[in-house]
Design a protein around this motif. Structure first.
Motif, PDB file in Angstrom:
ATOM      1  N   LYS A 100      55.095  64.022  18.094  1.00 58.86           N
ATOM      2  CA  LYS A 100      55.013  62.831  19.289  1.00 58.86           C
ATOM      3  C   LYS A 100      53.949  61.909  19.019  1.00 58.86           C
ATOM      4  N   ALA A 101      52.678  62.337  18.610  1.00 57.46           N
ATOM      5  CA  ALA A 101      51.447  61.393  18.511  1.00 57.46           C
ATOM      6  C   ALA A 101      51.688  60.520  17.293  1.00 57.46           C
ATOM      7  N   PHE A 102      52.274  61.067  16.293  1.00 56.90           N
ATOM      8  CA  PHE A 102      52.463  60.215  15.098  1.00 56.90           C
ATOM      9  C   PHE A 102      54.036  59.767  14.832  1.00 56.90           C
ATOM     10  N   ARG A 110      49.154  54.813  15.869  1.00 61.17           N
ATOM     11  CA  ARG A 110      49.798  54.033  14.789  1.00 61.17           C
ATOM     12  C   ARG A 110      48.674  54.068  13.481  1.00 61.17           C
ATOM     13  N   LEU A 111      49.167  54.248  12.381  1.00 65.31           N
ATOM     14  CA  LEU A 111      48.452  54.160  11.138  1.00 65.31           C
ATOM     15  C   LEU A 111      48.418  52.778  10.530  1.00 65.31           C
ATOM     16  N   ASN A 112      49.321  51.815  10.943  1.00 68.08           N
ATOM     17  CA  ASN A 112      49.355  50.526  10.406  1.00 68.08           C
ATOM     18  C   ASN A 112      50.421  49.795  11.352  1.00 68.08           C
ATOM     19  N   ALA A 113      50.768  48.728  10.997  1.00 74.85           N
ATOM     20  CA  ALA A 113      51.725  47.805  11.753  1.00 74.85           C
ATOM     21  C   ALA A 113      53.230  48.270  12.100  1.00 74.85           C
ATOM     22  N   GLY A 125      55.275  60.046   6.853  1.00 73.94           N
ATOM     23  CA  GLY A 125      54.838  61.142   6.074  1.00 73.94           C
ATOM     24  C   GLY A 125      53.264  61.656   6.759  1.00 73.94           C
ATOM     25  N   TYR A 126      52.608  60.905   7.398  1.00 76.42           N
ATOM     26  CA  TYR A 126      51.629  61.507   8.099  1.00 76.42           C
ATOM     27  C   TYR A 126      51.835  62.422   9.144  1.00 76.42           C
ATOM     28  N   MET A 127      52.940  61.830   9.903  1.00 76.77           N
ATOM     29  CA  MET A 127      53.629  62.662  10.955  1.00 76.77           C
ATOM     30  C   MET A 127      53.823  64.132  10.555  1.00 76.77           C
ATOM     31  N   GLY A 132      52.901  69.686   9.957  1.00 72.54           N
ATOM     32  CA  GLY A 132      52.977  70.666   8.700  1.00 72.54           C
ATOM     33  C   GLY A 132      51.664  71.547   8.955  1.00 72.54           C
ATOM     34  N   VAL A 133      50.337  70.930   9.008  1.00 68.70           N
ATOM     35  CA  VAL A 133      49.091  71.646   9.295  1.00 68.70           C
ATOM     36  C   VAL A 133      49.346  72.674  10.413  1.00 68.70           C
ATOM     37  N   MET A 134      49.762  72.158  11.246  1.00 63.55           N
ATOM     38  CA  MET A 134      50.016  73.211  12.542  1.00 63.55           C
ATOM     39  C   MET A 134      50.636  74.129  12.279  1.00 63.55           C
ATOM     40  N   THR A 135      51.901  73.857  11.878  1.00 60.25           N
ATOM     41  CA  THR A 135      52.775  75.099  11.555  1.00 60.25           C
ATOM     42  C   THR A 135      52.382  75.921  10.095  1.00 60.25           C
ATOM     43  N   GLY A 136      52.163  75.463   9.123  1.00 58.79           N
ATOM     44  CA  GLY A 136      51.884  76.204   8.112  1.00 58.79           C
ATOM     45  C   GLY A 136      50.404  76.553   7.607  1.00 58.79           C
ATOM     46  N   VAL A 137      49.455  76.037   8.282  1.00 57.55           N
ATOM     47  CA  VAL A 137      48.013  76.600   8.292  1.00 57.55           C
ATOM     48  C   VAL A 137      47.573  77.056   9.583  1.00 57.55           C
ATOM     49  N   ARG A 138      47.588  76.473  10.756  1.00 53.26           N
ATOM     50  CA  ARG A 138      47.221  77.141  12.045  1.00 53.26           C
ATOM     51  C   ARG A 138      47.702  78.282  12.600  1.00 53.26           C
ATOM     52  N   ASN A 139      49.102  78.138  12.314  1.00 52.08           N
ATOM     53  CA  ASN A 139      49.839  79.321  12.925  1.00 52.08           C
ATOM     54  C   ASN A 139      49.693  80.630  12.306  1.00 52.08           C
ATOM     55  N   PRO A 140      49.737  80.619  10.879  1.00 50.77           N
ATOM     56  CA  PRO A 140      49.546  81.990  10.178  1.00 50.77           C
ATOM     57  C   PRO A 140      48.261  82.598  10.768  1.00 50.77           C
TER      58      PRO A 140
END
Length: 187
Positions: A100-102, A110-113, A125-127, A132-140
């Motif tokens: 939602k944020a990105f 927003r990262l850009n215009a 891509g950044y979204m 992915g960091v939340m799902t693949g890094v934090r959650n495990p």
């Protein structure tokens, strides 16, 4: 075992593993594994790559005390809470919050215009990276007991968290600037 003895045994094990990896590389069995020295330089390395003050307060002691998975998990929670603070999206969490944020089509941050295909691709891509960091890094690490992380992996992930925290702050600043120019949240 005492904490000092546990750290000593772990460090000895890590050195043995590094030596085996180096020998395997010398025999042509693959690339060398990255390593930290175990001589205190890991503190110097940490301080060189993690420069966000809040992230340091949250993770530095954990990392230097050898609690690598916990340091990474706390870094992800720090990132998650920062995005909540920057967006006001308190009801969301984790991957859903980041999507939602990105969002590519209607981002809060927003990262850009978003004027060109490349800018839209960067936003998307950044979204996906944030999500992915939340799902693949934090959650495990949050859901697995005694998740195994080594110092190199932890440092790589802390570096990624540091980058994403800086990116979120820059996006918030950019988004605030756009609101100021247009008088509304979307231009």
């Amino acid at each position: 075992m005492t904490d000092t003895r546990t750290r000593s045994v772990a460090l000895r094990g890590y050195r043995i593993a590094a030596a085996i990896g180096a020998e395997a590389y010398a025999l042509g069995l693959g690339p060398p594994a990255p390593s930290l020295q175990g001589d205190g330089s890991d503190q110097l390395t940490y301080d060189q790559v993690v420069d966000d003050d809040e992230l340091r307060r949250t993770t530095r002691k954990l990392f230097l005390d050898g609690h690598y998975a916990m340091a990474v998990e706390e870094a992800c929670k720090c990132l998650n809470n920062l995005v909540k603070d920057l967006t006001g999206l308190d009801a969301l969490d984790g991957a859903g919050l980041m999507k939602k944020a990105f969002s590519r089509d209607n981002p809060v941050l927003r990262l850009n215009a978003l004027g060109s295909r490349s800018e839209k691709a960067q936003q998307q891509g950044y979204m996906e990276i944030f999500s992915g960091v939340m799902t693949g890094v934090r959650n495990p690490r949050a859901h697995e007991h005694a998740y195994p992380d080594d110092p190199v992996t932890a440092l790589e992930l802390l570096t990624l968290a540091n980058h994403l925290i800086r990116t979120a702050r820059v996006a918030a600043s950019y988004s605030t600037h756009l609101i100021g120019l247009s008088g509304s949240p979307r231009i």
